[in-house]
Design a protein around this motif. Structure first.
Motif, PDB file in Angstrom:
ATOM      1  N   UNK A  73       0.838  -1.200   0.000  1.00 50.70           N
ATOM      2  CA  UNK A  73       0.000   0.000   0.000  1.00 50.70           C
ATOM      3  C   UNK A  73       0.873   1.250   0.000  1.00 50.70           C
ATOM      4  N   UNK A  74       0.375   2.336  -0.575  1.00 51.57           N
ATOM      5  CA  UNK A  74       1.118   3.586  -0.491  1.00 51.57           C
ATOM      6  C   UNK A  74       1.120   4.080   0.953  1.00 51.57           C
ATOM      7  N   UNK A  75       2.123   4.827   1.333  1.00 49.98           N
ATOM      8  CA  UNK A  75       2.219   5.333   2.703  1.00 49.98           C
ATOM      9  C   UNK A  75       2.090   6.853   2.769  1.00 49.98           C
ATOM     10  N   UNK A  76       2.254   7.521   1.647  1.00 50.44           N
ATOM     11  CA  UNK A  76       2.203   8.987   1.626  1.00 50.44           C
ATOM     12  C   UNK A  76       0.790   9.514   1.506  1.00 50.44           C
ATOM     13  N   UNK A  77       0.631  10.802   1.725  1.00 56.02           N
ATOM     14  CA  UNK A  77      -0.700  11.417   1.724  1.00 56.02           C
ATOM     15  C   UNK A  77      -1.396  11.319   0.366  1.00 56.02           C
ATOM     16  N   UNK A  78      -0.646  11.248  -0.724  1.00 53.58           N
ATOM     17  CA  UNK A  78      -1.252  11.166  -2.049  1.00 53.58           C
ATOM     18  C   UNK A  78      -2.009   9.882  -2.319  1.00 53.58           C
ATOM     19  N   UNK A  79      -1.749   8.845  -1.559  1.00 60.65           N
ATOM     20  CA  UNK A  79      -2.443   7.578  -1.769  1.00 60.65           C
ATOM     21  C   UNK A  79      -3.662   7.362  -0.901  1.00 60.65           C
ATOM     22  N   UNK A  80      -3.944   8.298  -0.003  1.00 60.61           N
ATOM     23  CA  UNK A  80      -5.045   8.104   0.945  1.00 60.61           C
ATOM     24  C   UNK A  80      -6.391   7.989   0.231  1.00 60.61           C
ATOM     25  N   UNK A  81      -6.648   8.832  -0.754  1.00 63.76           N
ATOM     26  CA  UNK A  81      -7.947   8.831  -1.441  1.00 63.76           C
ATOM     27  C   UNK A  81      -8.309   7.483  -2.040  1.00 63.76           C
ATOM     28  N   UNK A  82      -7.457   6.920  -2.917  1.00 58.21           N
ATOM     29  CA  UNK A  82      -7.784   5.619  -3.500  1.00 58.21           C
ATOM     30  C   UNK A  82      -7.873   4.492  -2.462  1.00 58.21           C
ATOM     31  N   UNK A  83      -7.018   4.540  -1.440  1.00 65.43           N
ATOM     32  CA  UNK A  83      -7.085   3.510  -0.400  1.00 65.43           C
ATOM     33  C   UNK A  83      -8.396   3.651   0.378  1.00 65.43           C
ATOM     34  N   UNK A  84      -8.786   4.885   0.701  1.00 68.43           N
ATOM     35  CA  UNK A  84     -10.042   5.117   1.422  1.00 68.43           C
ATOM     36  C   UNK A  84     -11.232   4.619   0.609  1.00 68.43           C
ATOM     37  N   UNK A  85     -11.222   4.866  -0.686  1.00 70.35           N
ATOM     38  CA  UNK A  85     -12.308   4.393  -1.546  1.00 70.35           C
ATOM     39  C   UNK A  85     -12.350   2.866  -1.563  1.00 70.35           C
ATOM     40  N   UNK A  86     -11.193   2.232  -1.646  1.00 70.14           N
ATOM     41  CA  UNK A  86     -11.133   0.764  -1.618  1.00 70.14           C
ATOM     42  C   UNK A  86     -11.689   0.226  -0.311  1.00 70.14           C
ATOM     43  N   UNK A  87     -11.320   0.833   0.804  1.00 74.13           N
ATOM     44  CA  UNK A  87     -11.801   0.392   2.116  1.00 74.13           C
ATOM     45  C   UNK A  87     -13.325   0.549   2.213  1.00 74.13           C
ATOM     46  N   UNK A  88     -13.843   1.678   1.761  1.00 70.65           N
ATOM     47  CA  UNK A  88     -15.301   1.903   1.815  1.00 70.65           C
ATOM     48  C   UNK A  88     -16.060   0.915   0.941  1.00 70.65           C
ATOM     49  N   UNK A  89     -15.567   0.679  -0.269  1.00 74.43           N
ATOM     50  CA  UNK A  89     -16.260  -0.252  -1.157  1.00 74.43           C
ATOM     51  C   UNK A  89     -16.159  -1.685  -0.643  1.00 74.43           C
ATOM     52  N   UNK A  90     -15.046  -2.040  -0.036  1.00 71.81           N
ATOM     53  CA  UNK A  90     -14.921  -3.365   0.580  1.00 71.81           C
ATOM     54  C   UNK A  90     -15.962  -3.519   1.690  1.00 71.81           C
ATOM     55  N   UNK A  91     -16.119  -2.491   2.508  1.00 74.29           N
ATOM     56  CA  UNK A  91     -17.103  -2.544   3.594  1.00 74.29           C
ATOM     57  C   UNK A  91     -18.519  -2.687   3.043  1.00 74.29           C
ATOM     58  N   UNK A  92     -18.822  -1.998   1.964  1.00 74.94           N
ATOM     59  CA  UNK A  92     -20.154  -2.133   1.332  1.00 74.94           C
ATOM     60  C   UNK A  92     -20.398  -3.547   0.825  1.00 74.94           C
ATOM     61  N   UNK A  93     -19.323  -4.244   0.532  1.00 68.65           N
ATOM     62  CA  UNK A  93     -19.443  -5.624   0.047  1.00 68.65           C
ATOM     63  C   UNK A  93     -19.313  -6.629   1.194  1.00 68.65           C
ATOM     64  N   UNK A  94     -19.334  -6.125   2.414  1.00 68.42           N
ATOM     65  CA  UNK A  94     -19.312  -7.000   3.582  1.00 68.42           C
ATOM     66  C   UNK A  94     -17.934  -7.393   4.080  1.00 68.42           C
ATOM     67  N   UNK A  95     -16.889  -6.806   3.531  1.00 73.28           N
ATOM     68  CA  UNK A  95     -15.518  -7.114   3.943  1.00 73.28           C
ATOM     69  C   UNK A  95     -15.031  -6.007   4.874  1.00 73.28           C
ATOM     70  N   UNK A  96     -15.332  -6.162   6.155  1.00 76.44           N
ATOM     71  CA  UNK A  96     -15.041  -5.116   7.133  1.00 76.44           C
ATOM     72  C   UNK A  96     -13.670  -5.240   7.769  1.00 76.44           C
ATOM     73  N   UNK A  97     -13.068  -6.413   7.759  1.00 72.48           N
ATOM     74  CA  UNK A  97     -11.731  -6.593   8.336  1.00 72.48           C
ATOM     75  C   UNK A  97     -10.713  -6.295   7.235  1.00 72.48           C
ATOM     76  N   UNK A  98      -9.999  -5.197   7.381  1.00 71.26           N
ATOM     77  CA  UNK A  98      -9.017  -4.790   6.386  1.00 71.26           C
ATOM     78  C   UNK A  98      -7.703  -4.477   7.094  1.00 71.26           C
ATOM     79  N   UNK A  99      -6.628  -5.030   6.549  1.00 67.01           N
ATOM     80  CA  UNK A  99      -5.286  -4.748   7.032  1.00 67.01           C
ATOM     81  C   UNK A  99      -4.547  -4.044   5.891  1.00 67.01           C
ATOM     82  N   UNK A 100      -4.029  -2.877   6.193  1.00 63.73           N
ATOM     83  CA  UNK A 100      -3.266  -2.103   5.227  1.00 63.73           C
ATOM     84  C   UNK A 100      -1.786  -2.381   5.473  1.00 63.73           C
ATOM     85  N   UNK A 101      -1.064  -2.788   4.429  1.00 63.57           N
ATOM     86  CA  UNK A 101       0.348  -3.125   4.595  1.00 63.57           C
ATOM     87  C   UNK A 101       1.240  -2.286   3.686  1.00 63.57           C
ATOM     88  N   UNK A 102       1.590  -1.082   4.147  1.00 63.21           N
ATOM     89  CA  UNK A 102       2.629  -0.361   3.435  1.00 63.21           C
ATOM     90  C   UNK A 102       4.016  -0.871   3.845  1.00 63.21           C
TER      91      UNK A 102
END
Length: 184
Positions: A73-102
């Motif tokens: 995963x990206x670690x800088x501020x520029x990657x927060x938007x796409x990662x946040x969108x991925x996390x939200x869409x995963x949650x909408x699909x029922x995948x609430x446990x997410x581990x981010x590994x930069x």
């Protein structure tokens, strides 16, 4: 401390798995255990297209995993938007446990995503000298290439550094790839 097994370090068959153990799977359909599993999605440090990442999210949802391991995963501020969108869409699909590994400490904005963050992934030699700057208690540490006789010491060091989850292993990404190649 929760134990998280990356794809290159599957647990031995003799190990009794419990609710504190997560298994990261490399591909949908390769389930080797009925235990808690997280599907690995390579974010390629933020370079993968969002459409490809979301296709992976849907494939893992269809596979029935309990959550996602967003690797490289990206670690800088520029990657927060796409990662946040991925996390939200995963949650909408029922995948609430997410581990981010930069694999390194992240920009503070990532803390607002409500996911677990792995702030160290690397070899034992680097972990010994790592100062932990930017890491918080409860973050994940994945330490590979630990000499077998030092595994207990490595786990103790992880505990002293406040790791909430992770693994100290004598295996490593390069070691497993070489072993898989020899097995062909």
């Amino acid at each position: 401390m929760k134990t998280l097994f990356p794809p290159y370090a599957y647990p031995s068959p003799e190990l009794e798995l419990d609710a504190e153990t997560w298994i990261i799977r490399e591909q949908p359909g390769d389930r080797r255990t009925l235990h808690q599993s997280l599907g690995r999605i390579d974010l390629d440090l933020g370079c993968r297209s969002l459409a490809d990442v979301l296709a992976d999210v849907d494939a893992w949802r269809a596979d029935g995993v309990e959550g996602l391991f967003l690797d490289r995963a990206p670690a800088g501020s520029g990657g927060v938007g796409p990662v946040a969108l991925t996390v939200r869409l995963a949650a909408r699909r029922g995948l609430h446990r997410v581990v981010l590994n930069p694999g390194v400490p992240t920009h503070p904005l990532y803390r607002d995503l409500g996911v677990r963050i792995c702030t160290f992934e690397g070899p034992w030699e680097a972990y010994q000298s790592w100062d932990g700057d930017g890491s918080r208690p409860g973050d994940g540490h994945i330490v590979h290439g630990v000499p077998s006789e030092l595994l207990t010491a490595a786990r103790r060091l992880m505990g002293r550094r406040g790791a909430g989850f992770g693994l100290a292993t004598d295996a490593g990404p390069a070691l497993s790839a070489a072993g898989a190649h020899r097995a062909d």
